[in-house]
Design an enzyme around this catalytic site. Structure first.
Site, short mmCIF file in Angstrom:
data_model
loop_
_atom_site.label_atom_id
_atom_site.label_comp_id
_atom_site.label_asym_id
_atom_site.label_seq_id
_atom_site.Cartn_x
_atom_site.Cartn_y
_atom_site.Cartn_z
N ASP A 138 15.43 59.22 4.64
CA ASP A 138 16.85 58.84 4.64
C ASP A 138 17.57 59.65 3.58
O ASP A 138 16.95 60.39 2.82
CB ASP A 138 17.01 57.33 4.41
CG ASP A 138 16.28 56.83 3.17
OD1 ASP A 138 15.68 57.64 2.44
OD2 ASP A 138 16.31 55.60 2.92
N ASN B 179 16.05 43.29 -0.21
CA ASN B 179 16.51 42.56 0.98
C ASN B 179 15.62 42.82 2.19
O ASN B 179 15.97 42.46 3.31
CB ASN B 179 17.98 42.92 1.30
CG ASN B 179 18.15 44.40 1.61
OD1 ASN B 179 17.17 45.15 1.65
ND2 ASN B 179 19.38 44.83 1.82
N HIS C 178 14.78 45.79 3.34
CA HIS C 178 15.04 47.02 4.09
C HIS C 178 13.86 47.99 3.97
O HIS C 178 13.11 47.98 2.99
CB HIS C 178 16.37 47.67 3.70
CG HIS C 178 16.40 48.37 2.38
ND1 HIS C 178 17.55 48.54 1.65
CD2 HIS C 178 15.44 48.97 1.64
CE1 HIS C 178 17.29 49.22 0.55
NE2 HIS C 178 16.02 49.48 0.51
N GLU D 152 18.90 48.37 7.03
CA GLU D 152 19.31 47.14 6.36
C GLU D 152 19.10 45.93 7.28
O GLU D 152 18.89 46.10 8.50
CB GLU D 152 20.79 47.25 5.95
CG GLU D 152 21.11 48.42 5.00
CD GLU D 152 20.69 48.18 3.55
OE1 GLU D 152 19.80 47.34 3.30
OE2 GLU D 152 21.26 48.84 2.66
P1 PGA Z 1 12.76 51.18 -5.12
O1 PGA Z 1 13.45 51.16 -3.71
O2 PGA Z 1 11.51 51.96 -4.97
O3 PGA Z 1 13.76 51.87 -6.01
O4 PGA Z 1 12.51 49.76 -5.52
C1 PGA Z 1 12.68 50.85 -2.60
C2 PGA Z 1 13.54 50.89 -1.37
O5 PGA Z 1 14.73 50.58 -1.46
O6 PGA Z 1 13.02 51.19 -0.29
#
Ligand code: PGA
Length: 232
Positions: free
Chosen positions: A71, A130, A132, A137
């Site tokens: 992404d 959350n 995701h 999302e």
């Molecule tokens: P993070 O993010 O590794 O910064 O916790 C993980 C994600 O949002 O997929």
């Protein structure tokens, strides 16, 4: 429930990062032209450092590996893009040729390109607070392919420290879809820290629901969950 690889007493995240790196190097050794989807975020940084170290130790040849960013932001300054992050932490250190670096920001038909390249052998994921995965999302349908998204406030806040102010955190992104990720032959999901425990349990012990996007992976046949806490 995915396999939860045996952990040492310490449940040390460095150990987990080394283990993940070792799995990836094994894949590249057995399939030098593997297609791999790569995440951004805090979680994979130690794993990328291990991967670079281990690849040098084992003289792993990455020159034919195809690297697909999961992404990216659509409205970020160049220095804050996931492309820049991946270049810094993994693509430049492993000397991935420019021709083998792919980003959904730059390519129309990302899913077609992945398919034409033989499909993803491995997708490495983090998980958002959350639930995701990549920028999918809550509410993203299981049958989604690469698409543009509005980022939730939870995601913008989690990514805040790469920017001077919250206002500067982008609002939009582009991401592989859930179906793109599901089609990957192997998935490695990394989660670090107690703050991720509740959402990981919800995703992998709770019901399968688009409201918790990671839960849509529950039935994947080769999903490996690697975290520094026990999932009950
Ligand atoms: P993070 O993010 O590794 O910064 O916790 C993980 C994600 O949002 O997929």
């Amino acid at each position: 429930m995915p396999s939860q690889t045996d952990l040492p007493q310490s449940h040390d995240f460095q150990y987990i990062s080394d283990l993940a790196a070792s799995m990836i190097v094994d894949l590249v050794t057995s399939k030098p032209d593997a297609c791999i989807a790569l995440p951004t975020g805090h979680t994979p940084i130690a794993m990328y450092a291990s991967l670079v170290r281990l690849s040098r130790e084992r003289q792993t040849d990455w020159s034919s590996v195809l690297c697909f960013a999961l992404d990216d932001y659509l409205d970020a300054p160049a220095s804050a893009t996931f492309e820049a992050f991946l270049a810094q932490h993994i693509l430049d250190p492993l000397q991935i040729p420019d021709a083998n670096r792919f980003s959904p920001v730059r390519i129309d038909g990302y899913d077609s390109l992945i398919e034409a390249s033989g499909g993803l052998d491995l997708t490495i994921l983090g998980i958002g607070l959350n639930g995701h995965i990549a920028f999918n999302e809550p509410g993203t349908p299981a049958a989604s392919y690469t698409h543009c998204v509005w980022l939730t406030e939870s995601t913008r806040l989690a990514n805040r420290d790469a920017f001077a102010t919250l206002d500067e955190v982008p609002h939009t992104g582009i991401t592989m879809g859930i179906a793109t990720i599901q089609a990957s032959r192997k998935i490695l999901l990394l989660a670090q820290g107690e703050k991720k425990k509740a959402i990981v349990e919800q995703a992998f012990k709770g019901p399968i629901t688009a409201q918790v996007p990671a839960s849509l992976l529950q039935n994947h046949s080769d999903l490996h969950l690697m975290c520094d806490f026990w999932v009950r």
